[in-house]
Design an enzyme around this catalytic site. Structure first.
Site, short mmCIF file in Angstrom:
data_model
loop_
_atom_site.label_atom_id
_atom_site.label_comp_id
_atom_site.label_asym_id
_atom_site.label_seq_id
_atom_site.Cartn_x
_atom_site.Cartn_y
_atom_site.Cartn_z
N GLU A 190 123.31 -12.26 133.97
CA GLU A 190 123.50 -13.44 134.87
C GLU A 190 124.15 -14.72 134.04
O GLU A 190 124.63 -15.26 134.48
CB GLU A 190 122.39 -13.74 135.64
CG GLU A 190 121.12 -14.41 134.30
CD GLU A 190 120.45 -15.38 135.37
OE1 GLU A 190 120.33 -15.48 136.49
OE2 GLU A 190 119.50 -15.77 134.40
N ASN A 191 123.91 -14.44 132.65
CA ASN A 191 124.27 -15.82 131.77
C ASN A 191 125.54 -15.35 131.06
O ASN A 191 126.03 -16.08 130.12
CB ASN A 191 123.11 -16.22 131.03
CG ASN A 191 122.05 -16.74 131.78
OD1 ASN A 191 120.92 -15.95 131.84
ND2 ASN A 191 122.07 -17.68 132.56
N HIS A 222 121.86 -16.80 138.89
CA HIS A 222 123.43 -17.06 138.70
C HIS A 222 124.25 -16.05 139.16
O HIS A 222 125.42 -16.01 138.94
CB HIS A 222 123.52 -17.02 137.12
CG HIS A 222 123.02 -18.19 136.71
ND1 HIS A 222 123.19 -19.79 136.79
CD2 HIS A 222 121.85 -18.33 135.67
CE1 HIS A 222 122.29 -20.47 136.22
NE2 HIS A 222 121.69 -19.77 135.49
N HIS A 230 112.45 -11.65 138.18
CA HIS A 230 113.27 -12.73 137.62
C HIS A 230 112.75 -14.01 138.23
O HIS A 230 113.05 -14.42 138.84
CB HIS A 230 114.74 -12.49 137.99
CG HIS A 230 115.80 -13.36 137.23
ND1 HIS A 230 116.36 -13.14 136.12
CD2 HIS A 230 116.30 -14.57 137.54
CE1 HIS A 230 117.06 -13.97 135.50
NE2 HIS A 230 117.09 -14.85 136.57
N HIS A 245 114.46 -14.23 132.99
CA HIS A 245 115.08 -15.67 133.47
C HIS A 245 114.37 -16.79 132.40
O HIS A 245 115.00 -17.80 132.51
CB HIS A 245 114.39 -16.04 134.86
CG HIS A 245 114.62 -17.26 135.36
ND1 HIS A 245 115.89 -17.76 135.77
CD2 HIS A 245 113.83 -18.46 135.54
CE1 HIS A 245 115.83 -19.03 136.22
NE2 HIS A 245 114.67 -19.47 135.98
N HIS A 279 113.97 -16.69 129.27
CA HIS A 279 114.85 -16.59 128.00
C HIS A 279 114.05 -16.70 126.91
O HIS A 279 114.67 -16.86 125.63
CB HIS A 279 115.86 -17.75 127.99
CG HIS A 279 116.73 -17.59 128.83
ND1 HIS A 279 118.30 -18.11 129.00
CD2 HIS A 279 117.18 -16.78 129.98
CE1 HIS A 279 118.93 -17.79 130.12
NE2 HIS A 279 118.32 -16.84 130.66
#
Ligand SMILES: [Fe+2]
Ligand SMILES: [Fe+2]
Length: 266
Positions: A43-44, A72, A159, A184, A186
């Site tokens: 997603e990043n 995201h 997430h 999510h 991180h």
């Protein structure tokens, strides 16, 4: 002896440093853990936010079998046709609005010595969360009910921001999923374990990205924003790139975890 499926799940791939560290460390990961299947949250991937078709293809080209996304998911809408294509192993979070585009889960078909399909589903949290989402617990029940197998092998990605919500999701899926993996936030947590009824669990696998940062973004920019309240453009951090994830060995008979271990490579 019963067959096992070996799966590695990689945490949110963050920007160019995340892509580079995954590319560089995947051979060592394959050598040490020999996974049959690799799943990654991307997603990043697009400079910290979103996934492009080009990046999706690059990750598939590295041999990543399935891609997941989080809040995201739609930051780059060029990826939507890929999300809608039933042949592409990438899904949106399952508990978005029913009208959101994209598949609610991914199926990784049996291949090689692995005789069972593996299903991957992501749900978003609702506590301290930036994106409105439906009840993730009910969404998991719906998805498990819709999978056309009696005891499917299922990976659930929680997430979520709150550790409590991730722990509750682990308990909700215990005995029904092979793995519940948190993403999510991180930041990797040290609690990888097998729950009472056989589900592998970790609160957060951490990210694949630059750890000399504030959860992926440039430290000075984030600190400037948080100490001034001024709007600041966040660039990616760059230093100390690491690949973080989790390895799980799954019984193909029970669909539950035999072994779980954190992965961290630099
Ligand atoms: Fe993320
Ligand atoms: Fe996220």
């Amino acid at each position: 002896m019963s067959r096992t499926a070996k799966l590695a799940f990689l945490g949110d791939i963050n920007g160019a440093p995340g892509k580079a560290v995954v590319e560089r460390c995947l051979p060592a990961l394959r050598e040490r853990w020999a996974p049959d299947v690799v799943v990654a949250n991307a997603e990043n991937a697009r400079n910290g936010s979103g996934l492009t078709p080009e990046l999706y293809r690059a990750f598939r080209g590295m041999g990543i079998d399935a891609i997941t996304l989080g809040d995201h998911v739609f930051r780059d809408t060029k990826v939507v046709p890929i999300l809608e294509n039933p042949e592409e192993p990438v899904a949106r979070p399952a508990n978005l609005s029913a009208r959101s585009p994209g598949k609610r889960w991914t199926r990784i078909p049996a291949a090689g010595t692995r005789t069972r399909d593996i299903y991957v589903v992501t749900v978003l949290g609702r506590i301290f969360f930036p994106m409105p989402a439906n009840d993730p617990f009910a969404a998991i029940d719906e998805v498990l009910g819709a999978i056309p197998e009696r005891r499917p092998i299922v990976v659930v990605e929680a997430h979520m921001e709150a550790t409590s919500e991730k722990a509750a999701m682990g308990a909700w899926c215990d005995g029904r999923a092979a793995l519940v993996v948190g993403t999510h936030t991180h930041v990797p947590t040290a609690d990888a374990r097998i729950l009472r009824k056989g589900t592998g669990f970790i609160t957060d696998v951490g990210m694949c990205g630059p750890y000399d940062s504030v959860i992926g973004r440039d430290t000075d920019a984030v600190v400037r924003h948080m100490t001034s309240a001024l709007p600041v453009h966040y660039e990616m951090g760059q230093g100390d790139p690491r690949l973080c994830g989790v390895f799980v060995e799954i019984s193909e008979d029970t669909g539950l975890a035999n072994r779980i271990e954190r992965i961290e490579l630099a």
